[in-house]
Write a protein that holds these residues in place. Structure first.
Motif: not given
Length: 268
Positions: A225-243
């Motif tokens: 994930g590029v860093a702005n993926v953190r803006d959706f941390s509560e909605e990611l299912d799943p999140a990327p392994r790396w950022v």
């Protein structure tokens, strides 16, 4: 938990032969393709690493991108199609589960009217005119932005009407048909190049930024994930392994630089 890409090993990075990437807010910042991201795509191309754009953007955009960017292919309209250029000739592949364009357009118009009845502030994305199979409803690409409650209501109406609906960083995309970005990406790489995106040894990475990238994050072993993926941390299912440390196009360029450095190291 997402880990900084600094934790990736040289062997993991050196194995990468294909990078699948979202476009909006992954290669772009404030709606514009960054110079750093575009240069990174050219550098990857020169190094023999194939880049495939995977997007909800319309067929018209995909035609231009496949012709003018140094990419191996563009998966567009959320998996309805994939365009690629071979020896100066553009090839178009449409998913067999996508409706014929005339039928799709009527279905999408009916869906749009259903959305408008319940969310009066909803608006069709300005790129809708060049779409074949997909309805894009803009909530954050242009002002005024819609509220989160309105976005979720649009998504719910689309699903109630029998459409597949996904929320990106800027649009709610909806379509009729059993297909996806993941399915079309997997099919294209397997049929065209004999590559299995689910197998780490086949050297595929995926880079994205929002909740609609989660199926790709789940499937591709090297998910970033590029860093702005953190803006959706509560909605990611799943999140990327790396950022990445940087966001948007700078984040994509950051990951590309790590891959290219590892490739150079093994060939030095």
């Amino acid at each position: 938990m997402m880990q900084p890409i600094a934790g990736l090993t040289q062997s993991q990075l050196a194995r990468v032969r294909w990078i699948l990437t979202d476009i909006d807010d992954t290669l772009t910042e404030h709606g514009k393709l960054t110079a750093a991201a575009y240069q990174a795509i050219w550098q990857l191309h020169a190094a023999g690493i194939g880049v495939i754009a995977v997007t909800g953007r319309p067929a018209g955009w995909c035609d231009a991108i496949a012709r003018q960017w140094p990419v191996a292919a563009v998966v567009g309209e959320n998996g309805a199609l994939v365009f690629s250029e071979k020896k100066g000739r553009l090839e178009r592949l449409y998913h067999p589960n996508a409706a014929d364009p005339a039928t799709a357009q009527q279905q999408l118009e009916d869906l749009w009217q259903a959305v408008l009845r319940e969310v009066p502030r909803a608006r069709i994305a300005k790129d809708q005119f060049s779409r074949m199979f997909d309805l894009a409803i803009d909530f954050a690409e242009e002002q005024p932005h819609l509220s989160r409650e309105e976005v979720l209501r649009i998504h719910a109406v689309c699903e109630r009407e029998g459409a597949v609906a996904k929320i990106s960083s800027i649009h709610v995309n909806a379509w009729f048909g059993d297909y996806s970005k993941l399915g079309m990406s997997e099919r294209f790489l397997r049929e065209e190049f004999g590559v299995d995106i689910y197998v780490e040894a086949d050297g595929v990475a995926y880079v994205g930024d929002s909740p609609n990238d989660s199926p790709m994050f789940a499937a591709v072993p090297l998910s970033v994930g590029v860093a702005n993926v953190r803006d959706f941390s509560e909605e990611l299912d799943p999140a990327p392994r790396w950022v990445t440390e940087a966001g948007g196009g700078a984040g994509f360029a950051e990951f590309a630089a790590e891959v290219l450095a590892a490739q150079a190291e093994i060939h030095s």
